[in-house]
Design a protein around this motif. Structure first.
Motif, PDB file in Angstrom:
ATOM      1  N   TYR A 170       0.851  -1.181   0.000  1.00  0.00           N
ATOM      2  CA  TYR A 170       0.000   0.000   0.000  1.00  0.00           C
ATOM      3  C   TYR A 170       0.888   1.233   0.000  1.00  0.00           C
ATOM      4  O   TYR A 170       1.752   1.373   0.871  1.00  0.00           O
ATOM      5  CB  TYR A 170      -0.920  -0.003   1.217  1.00  0.00           C
ATOM      6  N   LEU A 171       0.671   2.092  -0.954  1.00  0.00           N
ATOM      7  CA  LEU A 171       1.519   3.279  -1.104  1.00  0.00           C
ATOM      8  C   LEU A 171       1.087   4.364  -0.119  1.00  0.00           C
ATOM      9  O   LEU A 171       0.412   5.322  -0.459  1.00  0.00           O
ATOM     10  CB  LEU A 171       1.474   3.779  -2.547  1.00  0.00           C
ATOM     11  N   GLU A 172       1.480   4.149   1.107  1.00  0.00           N
ATOM     12  CA  GLU A 172       1.239   5.091   2.184  1.00  0.00           C
ATOM     13  C   GLU A 172       2.603   5.545   2.701  1.00  0.00           C
ATOM     14  O   GLU A 172       3.625   5.031   2.286  1.00  0.00           O
ATOM     15  CB  GLU A 172       0.471   4.399   3.319  1.00  0.00           C
ATOM     16  N   VAL A 173       2.593   6.479   3.602  1.00  0.00           N
ATOM     17  CA  VAL A 173       3.840   6.905   4.224  1.00  0.00           C
ATOM     18  C   VAL A 173       3.730   6.594   5.712  1.00  0.00           C
ATOM     19  O   VAL A 173       2.895   7.182   6.389  1.00  0.00           O
ATOM     20  CB  VAL A 173       4.103   8.416   4.001  1.00  0.00           C
ATOM     21  N   PRO A 174       4.514   5.652   6.223  1.00  0.00           N
ATOM     22  CA  PRO A 174       5.428   4.769   5.493  1.00  0.00           C
ATOM     23  C   PRO A 174       4.656   3.705   4.719  1.00  0.00           C
ATOM     24  O   PRO A 174       3.485   3.434   5.010  1.00  0.00           O
ATOM     25  CB  PRO A 174       6.261   4.132   6.609  1.00  0.00           C
ATOM     26  N   VAL A 175       5.343   3.088   3.772  1.00  0.00           N
ATOM     27  CA  VAL A 175       4.723   2.044   2.945  1.00  0.00           C
ATOM     28  C   VAL A 175       4.276   0.896   3.851  1.00  0.00           C
ATOM     29  O   VAL A 175       5.000   0.483   4.752  1.00  0.00           O
ATOM     30  CB  VAL A 175       5.716   1.529   1.882  1.00  0.00           C
TER      31      VAL A 175
END
Length: 113
Positions: free
Chosen positions: A75-80
């Motif tokens: 999932y392309l979140e921060v952090p991944v």
């Protein structure tokens, strides 16, 4: 010869292929954990596995993924965020593994002193 016995465990044996895919010290534990917990993050899986090293967990997950038994979701979140879950192929294997566990319990109990 038509009546010649051919051992099923020859080159290309499907049973050997299956055992290679799920064999090893950690793969069954990983599959069991993922089948009971659903999608699981790497660190949560590592905590559940106990003494497994990061290298061995990563290697085992990669092999399971390559064999189509585990799906890696990023999932392309921060952090991944990365999660792992079993595939439909493993879901169909769960009843067989359950029976295998029953057989293992009987084997363990019959060899108890």
């Amino acid at each position: 010869m038509a009546n010649e016995h051919i051992c099923p465990c020859t080159v290309g044996c499907p049973l050997q292929k299956a055992m290679n895919a799920i064999g090893g010290r950690w793969k069954m534990s990983i599959l069991c954990s993922l089948s009971s917990d659903g999608a699981t993050r790497y660190n949560d899986l590592k905590r559940k596995m106990g003494s497994i090293s990061n290298t061995m967990l990563s290697k085992s997950l990669k092999e399971l993924e390559d064999d189509g038994l585990v799906k890696r979701m990023e999932y392309l979140e921060v952090p991944v965020r990365v999660e792992y879950e079993i595939t439909d192929s493993v879901r169909s294997l769960i009843p067989i593994l359950t029976e295998f566990a029953v057989w293992g319990s009987k084997l363990r109990d019959s060899s108890a002193i």
